[in-house]
Design a protein around this motif. Structure first.
Motif, PDB file in Angstrom:
ATOM      1  N   UNK A 124       0.837  -1.192   0.000  1.00 26.27           N
ATOM      2  CA  UNK A 124       0.000   0.000   0.000  1.00 26.27           C
ATOM      3  C   UNK A 124       0.867   1.235   0.000  1.00 26.27           C
ATOM      4  N   UNK A 125       0.674   2.071   1.001  1.00 29.47           N
ATOM      5  CA  UNK A 125       1.473   3.301   1.094  1.00 29.47           C
ATOM      6  C   UNK A 125       2.457   3.251   2.257  1.00 29.47           C
ATOM      7  N   UNK A 126       2.869   2.031   2.626  1.00 30.08           N
ATOM      8  CA  UNK A 126       3.822   1.833   3.716  1.00 30.08           C
ATOM      9  C   UNK A 126       4.985   0.974   3.236  1.00 30.08           C
ATOM     10  N   UNK A 127       6.195   1.414   3.540  1.00 26.45           N
ATOM     11  CA  UNK A 127       7.390   0.663   3.159  1.00 26.45           C
ATOM     12  C   UNK A 127       8.062   0.132   4.424  1.00 26.45           C
ATOM     13  N   UNK A 128       8.573  -1.080   4.330  1.00 26.33           N
ATOM     14  CA  UNK A 128       9.370  -1.657   5.408  1.00 26.33           C
ATOM     15  C   UNK A 128      10.816  -1.254   5.186  1.00 26.33           C
ATOM     16  N   UNK A 129      11.453  -0.769   6.232  1.00 27.00           N
ATOM     17  CA  UNK A 129      12.860  -0.399   6.156  1.00 27.00           C
ATOM     18  C   UNK A 129      13.607  -1.253   7.184  1.00 27.00           C
ATOM     19  N   UNK A 130      14.578  -2.016   6.692  1.00 27.64           N
ATOM     20  CA  UNK A 130      15.387  -2.849   7.566  1.00 27.64           C
ATOM     21  C   UNK A 130      16.504  -1.985   8.119  1.00 27.64           C
ATOM     22  N   UNK A 131      16.538  -1.856   9.437  1.00 27.84           N
ATOM     23  CA  UNK A 131      17.530  -1.011  10.090  1.00 27.84           C
ATOM     24  C   UNK A 131      18.470  -1.873  10.924  1.00 27.84           C
ATOM     25  N   UNK A 132      19.705  -1.421  11.016  1.00 27.81           N
ATOM     26  CA  UNK A 132      20.726  -2.115  11.793  1.00 27.81           C
ATOM     27  C   UNK A 132      21.108  -1.199  12.941  1.00 27.81           C
ATOM     28  N   UNK A 133      20.705  -1.577  14.133  1.00 33.85           N
ATOM     29  CA  UNK A 133      21.010  -0.781  15.321  1.00 33.85           C
ATOM     30  C   UNK A 133      22.058  -1.522  16.141  1.00 33.85           C
ATOM     31  N   UNK A 134      23.316  -1.113  15.946  1.00 35.66           N
ATOM     32  CA  UNK A 134      24.438  -1.707  16.681  1.00 35.66           C
ATOM     33  C   UNK A 134      24.462  -3.224  16.536  1.00 35.66           C
ATOM     34  N   UNK A 135      24.293  -3.677  15.308  1.00 39.34           N
ATOM     35  CA  UNK A 135      24.362  -5.110  15.025  1.00 39.34           C
ATOM     36  C   UNK A 135      23.044  -5.856  15.177  1.00 39.34           C
ATOM     37  N   UNK A 136      22.024  -5.185  15.643  1.00 42.94           N
ATOM     38  CA  UNK A 136      20.704  -5.823  15.794  1.00 42.94           C
ATOM     39  C   UNK A 136      19.808  -5.346  14.670  1.00 42.94           C
ATOM     40  N   UNK A 137      19.340  -6.272  13.867  1.00 43.18           N
ATOM     41  CA  UNK A 137      18.475  -5.946  12.744  1.00 43.18           C
ATOM     42  C   UNK A 137      17.029  -5.868  13.189  1.00 43.18           C
ATOM     43  N   UNK A 138      16.322  -4.908  12.633  1.00 42.77           N
ATOM     44  CA  UNK A 138      14.901  -4.765  12.904  1.00 42.77           C
ATOM     45  C   UNK A 138      14.213  -4.185  11.681  1.00 42.77           C
ATOM     46  N   UNK A 139      12.908  -4.228  11.691  1.00 45.81           N
ATOM     47  CA  UNK A 139      12.126  -3.690  10.580  1.00 45.81           C
ATOM     48  C   UNK A 139      11.291  -2.543  11.109  1.00 45.81           C
ATOM     49  N   UNK A 140      11.351  -1.447  10.394  1.00 44.99           N
ATOM     50  CA  UNK A 140      10.550  -0.273  10.750  1.00 44.99           C
ATOM     51  C   UNK A 140       9.586  -0.005   9.611  1.00 44.99           C
ATOM     52  N   UNK A 141       8.326   0.097   9.919  1.00 43.50           N
ATOM     53  CA  UNK A 141       7.297   0.413   8.925  1.00 43.50           C
ATOM     54  C   UNK A 141       7.181   1.930   8.846  1.00 43.50           C
ATOM     55  N   UNK A 142       7.271   2.454   7.611  1.00 41.70           N
ATOM     56  CA  UNK A 142       7.238   3.898   7.417  1.00 41.70           C
ATOM     57  C   UNK A 142       6.161   4.236   6.388  1.00 41.70           C
ATOM     58  N   UNK A 143       5.238   5.094   6.757  1.00 38.22           N
ATOM     59  CA  UNK A 143       4.227   5.574   5.807  1.00 38.22           C
ATOM     60  C   UNK A 143       4.903   6.528   4.831  1.00 38.22           C
ATOM     61  N   UNK A 144       4.670   6.323   3.553  1.00 41.90           N
ATOM     62  CA  UNK A 144       5.300   7.186   2.545  1.00 41.90           C
ATOM     63  C   UNK A 144       4.918   8.651   2.754  1.00 41.90           C
ATOM     64  N   UNK A 145       3.741   8.893   3.261  1.00 46.13           N
ATOM     65  CA  UNK A 145       3.300  10.273   3.507  1.00 46.13           C
ATOM     66  C   UNK A 145       4.153  10.960   4.568  1.00 46.13           C
ATOM     67  N   UNK A 146       4.827  10.191   5.418  1.00 48.01           N
ATOM     68  CA  UNK A 146       5.664  10.755   6.472  1.00 48.01           C
ATOM     69  C   UNK A 146       7.100  11.012   6.029  1.00 48.01           C
ATOM     70  N   UNK A 147       7.443  10.569   4.817  1.00 48.47           N
ATOM     71  CA  UNK A 147       8.812  10.721   4.326  1.00 48.47           C
ATOM     72  C   UNK A 147       8.994  12.122   3.757  1.00 48.47           C
ATOM     73  N   UNK A 148       9.898  12.878   4.374  1.00 54.08           N
ATOM     74  CA  UNK A 148      10.210  14.222   3.871  1.00 54.08           C
ATOM     75  C   UNK A 148      11.154  14.147   2.685  1.00 54.08           C
ATOM     76  N   UNK A 149      12.145  13.252   2.760  1.00 51.03           N
ATOM     77  CA  UNK A 149      13.086  13.065   1.657  1.00 51.03           C
ATOM     78  C   UNK A 149      13.689  11.672   1.774  1.00 51.03           C
ATOM     79  N   UNK A 150      14.092  11.128   0.638  1.00 48.26           N
ATOM     80  CA  UNK A 150      14.727   9.810   0.629  1.00 48.26           C
ATOM     81  C   UNK A 150      15.558   9.666  -0.636  1.00 48.26           C
ATOM     82  N   UNK A 151      16.760   9.114  -0.472  1.00 51.13           N
ATOM     83  CA  UNK A 151      17.634   8.819  -1.604  1.00 51.13           C
ATOM     84  C   UNK A 151      18.312   7.478  -1.359  1.00 51.13           C
ATOM     85  N   UNK A 152      18.601   6.791  -2.451  1.00 50.57           N
ATOM     86  CA  UNK A 152      19.343   5.545  -2.365  1.00 50.57           C
ATOM     87  C   UNK A 152      20.765   5.885  -1.964  1.00 50.57           C
TER      88      UNK A 152
END
Length: 171
Positions: A124-152
């Motif tokens: 839908x309008x939500x992307x999963x972002x896999x984040x690495x916090x000090x070696x611990x992987x997690x998934x953060x769900x982010x609504x595209x409407x909340x993204x101010x800017x994003x680049x590869x």
């Protein structure tokens, strides 16, 4: 008289879409003191856009634009999205699945949170972002409407198998 952006977009979109690509942007820049213009067409595709496809699109678009009254008064550039291009549409996120991303998530008073991660599934309008916090992987769900800017983000190494599993939603 130089063309305007909407006129050029209407002329090129059927050709680009017919070739299996998307028009990502159309820009028309008028040259001061003349009717001449520079026209830039940015295209994108699910598998990217190769040099041969860009060459063929340029030929086809030139033939179409040369039929216009302003045909002798423009310079055309057809290009694919660069890696530095912002992710602004759902298809940009989908096409960059598994790649590293730097995004700013909206905050209060114009101060957003910067997140570094790897692009996972878009639902839908939500992307999963896999984040690495000090070696611990997690998934953060982010609504595209909340993204101010994003680049590869450019990366030189291979992602870990665990990151890729999380990007696919396997874990």
């Amino acid at each position: 008289m130089a063309p305007d952006r909407s006129e050029v977009a209407a002329l090129v979109e059927p050709i680009v879409v017919g070739a299996g690509f998307d028009v990502d942007d159309v820009a028309v820049q008028r040259h001061p003191g003349s009717d001449d213009a520079s026209i830039t067409i940015v295209v994108d595709g699910d598998e990217g856009v190769g040099l041969e496809a860009l060459t063929e699109l340029t030929r086809t678009l030139t033939a179409r634009l040369d039929q216009q009254p302003w045909a002798q008064q423009y310079a055309l550039e057809v290009m694919s999205r660069g890696v530095e291009s912002p992710l602004t549409l759902p298809r940009h996120w989908r096409r960059n699945h598994g790649r590293k991303v730097e995004l700013v998530i909206g905050g209060t008073a114009g101060i957003g949170e910067t997140v570094h991660g790897r692009i996972g599934n878009l639902i839908g309008d939500t992307v999963s972002v896999v984040v690495n916090r000090k070696g611990r992987l997690g998934v953060r769900e982010v609504a595209l409407a909340d993204v101010e800017s994003a680049v590869v983000a450019v990366e030189f190494g291979e992602p870990s198998p665990a990151e890729l599993r999380l990007c696919r939603g396997d874990d």
